[in-house]
Design a protein around this motif. Structure first.
Motif, short mmCIF file in Angstrom:
data_model
loop_
_atom_site.label_atom_id
_atom_site.label_comp_id
_atom_site.label_asym_id
_atom_site.label_seq_id
_atom_site.Cartn_x
_atom_site.Cartn_y
_atom_site.Cartn_z
N GLU A 151 3.19 -13.77 10.58
CA GLU A 151 1.94 -13.05 10.40
C GLU A 151 1.88 -12.26 9.10
O GLU A 151 0.88 -12.27 8.39
N ASN A 152 2.99 -11.55 8.78
CA ASN A 152 2.99 -10.73 7.58
C ASN A 152 2.83 -11.57 6.32
O ASN A 152 2.15 -11.19 5.37
N PHE A 197 -18.12 -13.51 4.76
CA PHE A 197 -18.44 -13.66 6.18
C PHE A 197 -19.95 -13.70 6.40
O PHE A 197 -20.73 -13.19 5.60
N ASP A 218 0.76 -1.92 7.16
CA ASP A 218 -0.31 -1.15 6.53
C ASP A 218 -1.18 -0.49 7.59
O ASP A 218 -1.56 0.68 7.47
N ASN A 234 -10.78 -20.77 10.54
CA ASN A 234 -9.72 -19.78 10.79
C ASN A 234 -8.37 -20.28 10.30
O ASN A 234 -7.57 -19.52 9.76
N ARG A 293 -3.48 -14.50 2.62
CA ARG A 293 -4.92 -14.18 2.70
C ARG A 293 -5.31 -13.26 1.56
O ARG A 293 -6.37 -13.41 0.96
N ASN A 294 -4.45 -12.30 1.31
CA ASN A 294 -4.76 -11.31 0.29
C ASN A 294 -4.83 -11.93 -1.11
O ASN A 294 -5.69 -11.57 -1.91
N PHE A 326 -12.74 -14.06 1.30
CA PHE A 326 -13.62 -14.33 2.45
C PHE A 326 -15.04 -13.86 2.18
O PHE A 326 -15.26 -12.76 1.69
N TYR A 329 -4.38 -3.31 -0.82
CA TYR A 329 -3.32 -3.92 -0.01
C TYR A 329 -2.39 -4.78 -0.87
O TYR A 329 -1.28 -5.10 -0.46
N ILE A 367 -11.28 -6.61 9.79
CA ILE A 367 -11.67 -6.83 8.40
C ILE A 367 -10.49 -6.54 7.47
O ILE A 367 -10.17 -7.33 6.58
N PRO A 393 -9.04 -5.15 -1.01
CA PRO A 393 -7.97 -6.16 -1.09
C PRO A 393 -6.93 -5.82 -2.14
O PRO A 393 -5.75 -6.12 -1.97
N ALA A 447 -0.70 -12.65 5.99
CA ALA A 447 -1.54 -11.56 5.48
C ALA A 447 -1.47 -11.52 3.96
O ALA A 447 -2.47 -11.35 3.27
N GLU A 448 -0.26 -11.75 3.44
CA GLU A 448 -0.09 -11.73 1.99
C GLU A 448 -0.84 -12.89 1.34
O GLU A 448 -1.46 -12.74 0.29
N ASN A 487 -19.27 -8.08 7.01
CA ASN A 487 -18.01 -7.42 7.33
C ASN A 487 -17.55 -6.44 6.25
O ASN A 487 -16.40 -6.44 5.83
N LEU A 488 -18.48 -5.58 5.85
CA LEU A 488 -18.08 -4.49 4.95
C LEU A 488 -17.70 -3.29 5.82
O LEU A 488 -18.18 -3.17 6.95
N LYS A 526 -1.28 -5.85 6.04
CA LYS A 526 -0.19 -6.29 6.90
C LYS A 526 -0.11 -5.36 8.10
O LYS A 526 -0.72 -4.30 8.12
N ALA A 565 -8.04 -9.29 7.70
CA ALA A 565 -8.53 -10.54 7.09
C ALA A 565 -8.36 -10.50 5.58
O ALA A 565 -8.03 -11.51 4.96
N ILE A 566 -8.58 -9.34 4.96
CA ILE A 566 -8.47 -9.31 3.50
C ILE A 566 -7.07 -8.91 3.05
O ILE A 566 -6.87 -8.60 1.88
N GLY A 567 -6.11 -8.94 3.96
CA GLY A 567 -4.72 -8.88 3.51
C GLY A 567 -3.91 -7.69 3.94
O GLY A 567 -2.80 -7.50 3.45
N LEU A 584 -6.15 -17.19 9.18
CA LEU A 584 -6.32 -16.19 10.24
C LEU A 584 -5.68 -16.70 11.53
O LEU A 584 -5.42 -15.94 12.43
N ASP A 585 -5.47 -18.02 11.59
CA ASP A 585 -4.91 -18.63 12.79
C ASP A 585 -3.94 -19.71 12.34
O ASP A 585 -4.04 -20.21 11.22
N MET A 602 0.85 -1.19 0.00
CA MET A 602 0.00 0.00 0.00
C MET A 602 0.88 1.24 0.00
O MET A 602 1.82 1.34 0.77
N PRO A 618 -6.03 -10.78 13.82
CA PRO A 618 -7.25 -10.67 13.01
C PRO A 618 -8.45 -11.42 13.58
O PRO A 618 -9.55 -10.90 13.54
N ILE A 619 -8.24 -12.64 14.13
CA ILE A 619 -9.43 -13.37 14.63
C ILE A 619 -10.04 -12.67 15.83
O ILE A 619 -11.26 -12.58 15.95
#
Lengths: 391, 237
Positions: free
Chosen positions: B85-86, B100, A311, B60, B92-93, B98, B121, A301, B118, B89-90, B104-105, A308, A304-306, B65-66, A1, A384-385
């Motif tokens: 974690e990082n 939900f 970011d 998850n 997941r992206n 997802f 990111y 949220i 998404p 995240a990548e 989850n907007l 980091k 969850a959608i990415g 996510l987990d 980003m 995130p969870i």
């Protein structure tokens, strides 16, 4: 980003909560306003003090003769001869001052009469508006001529030209040969309510002998110290080593003393204003922490959608920086306005410096970084969870 | 190209002997107990189970996510159970879309901004991002609602925006967690029809639900109970 994207997000988030954003910024706005306006007033005071001291003349030394025993004055001729004895002296003006009544026709004024020589105009930076100043020949032949200060001339003569007219000083007729240009007042009082006559005539008029004040103008600023030393040496010889019978007063010493007083004042004002800026920063941190808690789900949220860690950190940090920076800009605007308002309302001098404005802005942005870091880091570290489960 | 081929030859998701252990006070809880699962490309798998069965934990873990306590998790040819974690995240992206239960907007953003997120990111340039988001919204039939905010949309429309967001990045897997849970029956049926359609278009879908009526629409049903997984017969083809 990209950072640009983060800026867009931050501005959107700030605009979506205008009232809170404004209240958050208020601390910074007040802090920066205080810094800008108080420093402007402080520097204005410094500037006006400096200007007043300068108006007495540059590179000016004043010698006060306190005397020894009954000889509490110095012969004017001897005083003028100091200019030859000491290296680096440009002008020497021995001067005597006495209050007396000046009369023209039916109007009379009580002014200070100065008996001096031709150098006085250079030393005190007087300009002659019409006619001429006192000359050496006037002293030599005890001429009864007078040069009027601007205010004295208008008080006595109105709009008429005084040159060539006669005035009565203590009942003695003096011919007006010149009028000085307006100079304004300084710390020592009005410079325009004055009548200048030759020193020799002064001695005769007031039945005094010698002078008690000698104005000395030094050629360059670098020579000041040498001239002071030279003067002290030759005065010491004259008064046989009695150092308490004279004082050499350095204008620049007074200037630096006064300037350091008002500089300290400015610094103290800036310090107090800086504290309110710090309090403003804490306010930002407080609101950002609340905001992080409130937006836990949003953070979840995004993660969850990415998004980091970085970011999220950047998003909240930039939000804090934009808040404080915007507050800083508003504070600068209001501060400049407030200082100008105060200066016109209370007739005070102000001086703005680009440096102070830049520093205040940089400081407010810095506060955004410093106090935004903790909440932003808190947001970035959310799992995130957990964040998604948060209601 | 090589990775694409490997992905098609191998399973998209390959889980081997996965455990997830929670320690609460002195007790340990096996939320996932030696779970193994394979999902191939184009699959439509429903994971069903009552609440507390461990299906949320499984989702998850599948959704990155987990992280599991032990075991292997290969996603699209990559072992990810030990990643940081990082990196997660990548993944997941890029790999997971997802959907939900609660949509989850982000309520402050418009539909298109939500769908773009998404891609933001991922670092996709603005122009391309916009185009992909409009395309995804078109796919879910919301091309005329691009600049509406979530509050201005009905529940079904909101879920379709969420699906568009999941689709926008073109991830290999769509992970739907009770996608009809917050919807009334009629819109629930619509959304499920839509998800089936996506599957027939070639999207791999993992659906998590407690509702047998919903799970029957999947091609494959996996039952989870007390953290253990049992494969069931496939639903209607």
């Amino acid at each position: 980003m990209s950072v640009f994207q983060a800026f867009k997000m931050a501005i959107k988030s700030i605009l979506s909560n205008k009232l809170r954003s404004l209240l958050t910024m208020l601390g910074i706005i007040i802090g920066v306003t205080a810094v800008i306006s108080l420093v402007a007033l402080g520097q204005g005071a410094t500037k006006s003090v400096t200007e007043q001291v300068r108006s007495l003349g540059t590179n000016l030394l004043t010698v006060n003769i306190l005397g020894r025993g009954s000889a509490n004055t110095m012969d004017a001729g001897e005083a003028a001869a100091l200019g030859e004895e000491v290296e680096g002296i440009q002008y020497v003006a021995p001067a005597n001052t006495q209050n007396a009544t000046v009369k023209f026709g039916s109007s009379s004024e009580s002014v200070s009469i100065v008996g001096t020589n031709a150098d006085y105009a250079h030393v005190r930076e007087y300009e002659v508006a019409s006619g001429r100043f006192v000359a050496q020949i006037d002293l030599d032949v005890y001429q009864k001529v007078a040069v009027l200060g601007y205010t004295t001339a208008t008080d006595l003569f109105g709009f008429a030209d005084p040159v060539g007219e006669y005035v009565l000083i203590q009942g003695t007729r003096y011919k007006v040969v010149g009028v000085l240009a307006e100079k304004g007042s300084s710390m020592t009082g009005s410079n325009d309510e004055v009548v200048i006559i030759p020193e020799t005539s002064f001695e005769r008029l007031f039945k005094t002998k010698g002078v008690r004040t000698i104005y000395v103008q030094v050629e360059t600023t670098e020579q000041m110290d040498a001239v002071v030393a030279g003067l002290e040496k030759s005065l010491s010889n004259r008064f046989r080593g009695n150092t308490s019978s004279y004082r050499v007063f350095n204008q620049s010493d007074a200037l630096s003393a006064l300037t350091s007083v008002s500089d300290t004042l400015t610094l103290a004002l800036a310090g107090i204003a800086g504290i309110s800026l710090l309090v403003g920063g804490i306010g930002i941190m407080n609101i950002m922490l609340v905001s992080v808690t409130e937006r836990t789900r949003e953070i979840g949220i995004r993660k969850a959608i990415g998004a980091k860690k970085r970011d999220i950190l950047i998003q909240f940090l930039i939000e804090a920086i934009v808040l404080s920076g915007l507050g800083g800009l508003l504070g600068i605007g209001i501060g400049v306005g407030a200082a100008q308002g105060a200066s016109s309302a209370f007739n005070m001098d102000i001086a703005f410096s680009a440096n102070v404005i830049l520093i205040a802005f940089a400081f407010s942005v810095g506060i955004g970084v410093a106090f935004g870091m903790f909440p932003a880091n808190k947001a970035a570290k959310l799992k995130p969870i957990d964040a998604l489960r948060f209601e | 190209m090589a990775s694409k081929q490997r992905a098609s030859s191998e399973a998209l998701i390959r889980i081997r002997n996965l455990n997830k252990i929670y320690r609460m006070g002195g007790e340990t809880l096996n939320a996932l107990d030696n779970v193994s699962l394979t999902v191939n490309e184009g699959d439509f798998v429903a994971i069903v189970g009552p609440s507390g069965s461990g299906k949320s934990t499984l989702m998850n873990v599948i959704g990155c996510l987990d992280t599991p306590s032990s075991g292997e998790y290969w996603l699209d040819g990559e072992e990810i159970s030990r990643l940081r974690e990082n990196k997660l995240a990548e993944i997941r992206n890029r790999k997971i879309g997802f959907i939900f239960q609660g949509f989850n907007l982000l309520t402050k953003l418009t539909a298109i901004e939500n769908v773009e997120l998404p891609l933001v990111y991922r670092g996709v340039p603005a122009k391309q991002r916009r185009q992909q988001a409009i395309e995804a919204l078109g796919k879910v039939g919301l091309a005329d609602r691009v600049h509406h905010r979530p509050v201005e949309l009905s529940g079904g429309q909101q879920q379709r925006v969420a699906i568009a967001r999941a689709l926008a990045g073109n991830p290999p897997i769509l992970l739907a967690d009770e996608p009809t849970g917050a919807l009334d029956t009629k819109t629930g049926v619509e959304v499920m029809g839509f998800i089936r359609e996506l599957n027939s278009l070639g999207h791999t879908i993992v659906l998590i639900t407690h509702d047998p009526g919903i799970s029957r629409q999947a091609r494959r049903i996996v039952r989870i109970q007390d953290g253990r997984l049992n494969e069931e017969e496939a639903g209607p083809e």
